[in-house]
Design an enzyme around this catalytic site. Structure first.
Site, PDB file in Angstrom:
ATOM      1  N   SER B  45      -4.123  -8.365  -1.822  1.00 44.03           N
ATOM      2  CA  SER B  45      -2.890  -7.622  -1.376  1.00 44.03           C
ATOM      3  C   SER B  45      -1.751  -8.729  -1.152  1.00 44.03           C
ATOM      4  O   SER B  45      -2.166  -9.498  -0.407  1.00 44.03           O
ATOM      5  CB  SER B  45      -3.290  -6.699  -0.269  1.00 44.03           C
ATOM      6  N   GLU B  46      -0.860  -8.755  -1.836  1.00 41.63           N
ATOM      7  CA  GLU B  46      -0.095  -9.969  -1.598  1.00 41.63           C
ATOM      8  C   GLU B  46       1.075 -10.255  -0.347  1.00 41.63           C
ATOM      9  O   GLU B  46       1.398 -11.167  -0.010  1.00 41.63           O
ATOM     10  CB  GLU B  46       1.194  -9.832  -2.897  1.00 41.63           C
ATOM     11  N   ASN B  47       0.632  -9.065   0.534  1.00 34.10           N
ATOM     12  CA  ASN B  47       1.107  -9.299   1.793  1.00 34.10           C
ATOM     13  C   ASN B  47       0.268 -10.379   2.720  1.00 34.10           C
ATOM     14  O   ASN B  47       0.625 -10.766   3.750  1.00 34.10           O
ATOM     15  CB  ASN B  47       1.339  -8.079   2.808  1.00 34.10           C
TER      16      ASN B  47
END
Lengths: 233, 219
Positions: B45-47
């Site tokens: 998840s790119e966060n």
């Protein structure tokens, strides 16, 4: 040990003035500097340029600064969970510079690492590339993107010590460590402030050298934007 | 013709053991429900999370633990958490094996448009431009035609681009296609009950048909 502690949010932001550029940590409403935002609303500084991945929702996060028309420009990767934002954008009251999320993060990183610019393939061949220098390395095109130059970075950590060392919790880390490194003056608000020596030096995410002021936030609402759950069988 | 879950199921078959995978919002998110038995992967998840787990049980939501869609999630044994710069660093350095994302339009030379419709409120590109510019392996999950029946697989995209010459494979409700380096959609598989002629009629870009086109095996 150098002591970075200030009494609270009002004192921490007291020298932020109209027209300055602020970085605000967080992803969505996760890991945002809630107490600093409340203090900025109270102080009423305006014409702010805000560098933040998102712009909050109508009644929380940066949305609070939009409601009071304190923001002149947003530099973000994804916005619009926010009716007032859309209204101000369409009416021309608010400027918005949309940039790729990785570019946003890495321009912060570059500032904190003392590098003037980065090269990234994100946006090559798109409108993001307009007016930017393109360089080819090993057969692939990259855009040159400059390090950010922000007057203040406002970040939120889980724990911090009086020397300004920070530890983040879970995915509320997000942009906070890179923005902490990038501000000319960095203000950290934390859920729990402890004496220097109480945090394990091996566990520090952001060394205190990057943090100029630290305080323990009065309270944290930590609002959830999308509550998704599954049922227990 | 496939529904959204059918598209997700077909894409899930492309995932190999040991892959690190980034899933976009929409149909790509559904792919996580159909990972075959015995295949071990980690979702990014790119966060700032690798090893994304399912939604939490009711009452166990943690406001500090969300995915890139801002939904409450969980971690799994072996998960790791990092900042946004490292997250896109591992994307740029091609440490993520597969990216699956949605699109409004794809062109026959691999351009993708999925972030902006002129005249409508623009929400931003989020991490999409970084992902498409860097990923070595991208599968697009999309509708072959729009509600008016017009093709979204085009000679040239009409919408503002997210990335150029970056898409290599497309899975739609009608077909699986790859995009050849010299340009053109090569038809690989038909959705159950869909004819080659129907796919031809639904594809505005250059369509390449070589030999018999097999029907997809979904389950």
């Amino acid at each position: 040990m150098i002591n970075k502690v200030v009494a609270g949010a009002d004192e921490a932001i007291k020298d932020i003035v109209d027209g300055q550029t602020l970085m605000l940590g967080g992803f969505g409403l996760c890991g945002i500097p809630e107490n600093c935002i409340a203090a900025l609303v109270k102080k009423g500084v305006k014409d702010l340029t805000c560098i933040a991945n998102n712009a909050g929702v109508d009644d929380f996060g940066i949305g609070l600064l939009l409601q009071t028309r304190q923001v002149k420009k947003m530099i973000s990767s994804y916005v619009g969970e926010n009716v007032e934002f859309e209204r101000q954008l369409l009416s021309g009251e608010l400027e918005v510079d949309l940039i790729p999320q990785g570019t946003l993060a890495t321009r912060c990183l570059a500032a904190g690492y003392g590098m003037p610019a980065i090269f990234t393939p994100a946006g090559v061949g798109t409108e993001v590339a307009e007016g930017k220098e393109v360089r080819n390395f090993n057969g692939k095109d990259y855009l040159m993107e400059y390090a950010f130059d922000a007057d203040f970075a406002l970040v939120k950590a889980w724990k911090g010590d009086t020397a300004g060392n920070l530890i983040f919790r879970s995915t509320s880390r997000n942009f906070n460590p890179v923005m902490a490194m990038a501000g000319k003056t960095t203000i950290a608000e934390v859920e729990e402030l402890v004496e220097a020596g109480e945090l394990d030096p091996d566990q520090i995410h952001t060394p205190g050298v990057y943090v100029h002021r630290i305080f323990q936030g009065q309270k944290y609402e930590k609002r959830i934007e999308q509550r998704t759950v599954r049922k227990k069988d | 013709m496939l529904d959204k879950n059918g598209i997700a199921k077909r894409i899930a078959k492309e995932i190999k053991d040991g892959y690190y995978v980034n899933l976009g919002i929409g149909i790509p998110t559904l792919v996580a429900n159909y990972i075959p038995e015995g295949i071990n992967i980690e979702l990014q998840s790119e966060n700032g999370l690798l090893g994304m787990g399912p939604f939490p049980f009711e009452g166990e939501e943690d406001p500090d633990l969300i995915n890139a869609g801002k939904q409450t999630i969980t971690t799994l044994p072996g998960s790791s958490i990092f900042d946004s710069a490292m997250s896109f660093g591992m994307i740029r350095a091609q440490k993520i094996d597969l990216t699956i994302l949605g699109a409004m339009e794809v062109s026959e030379n691999g351009d993708i448009a999925n972030w902006k419709i002129p005249g409508k409120m623009v929400k931003g590109m989020g991490g999409a431009m970084d992902l498409v510019a860097s990923a070595k392996n991208i599968i697009v999950a999309m509708q072959h035609v729009n509600k008016a029946g017009e093709s979204k697989l085009l000679t040239n995209c009409t919408l503002p681009l997210t990335g150029v010459k970056c898409i290599k494979k497309v899975v739609t409700e009608l077909a699986v296609l790859d995009i050849l380096p010299e340009g053109g959609f090569r038809l690989l598989e038909r959705a159950p009950g869909v004819s080659v002629d129907f796919i031809k009629a639904s594809t505005a870009g250059k369509l390449i048909i070589e030999g018999e086109i097999p029907e997809m095996v979904i389950d």
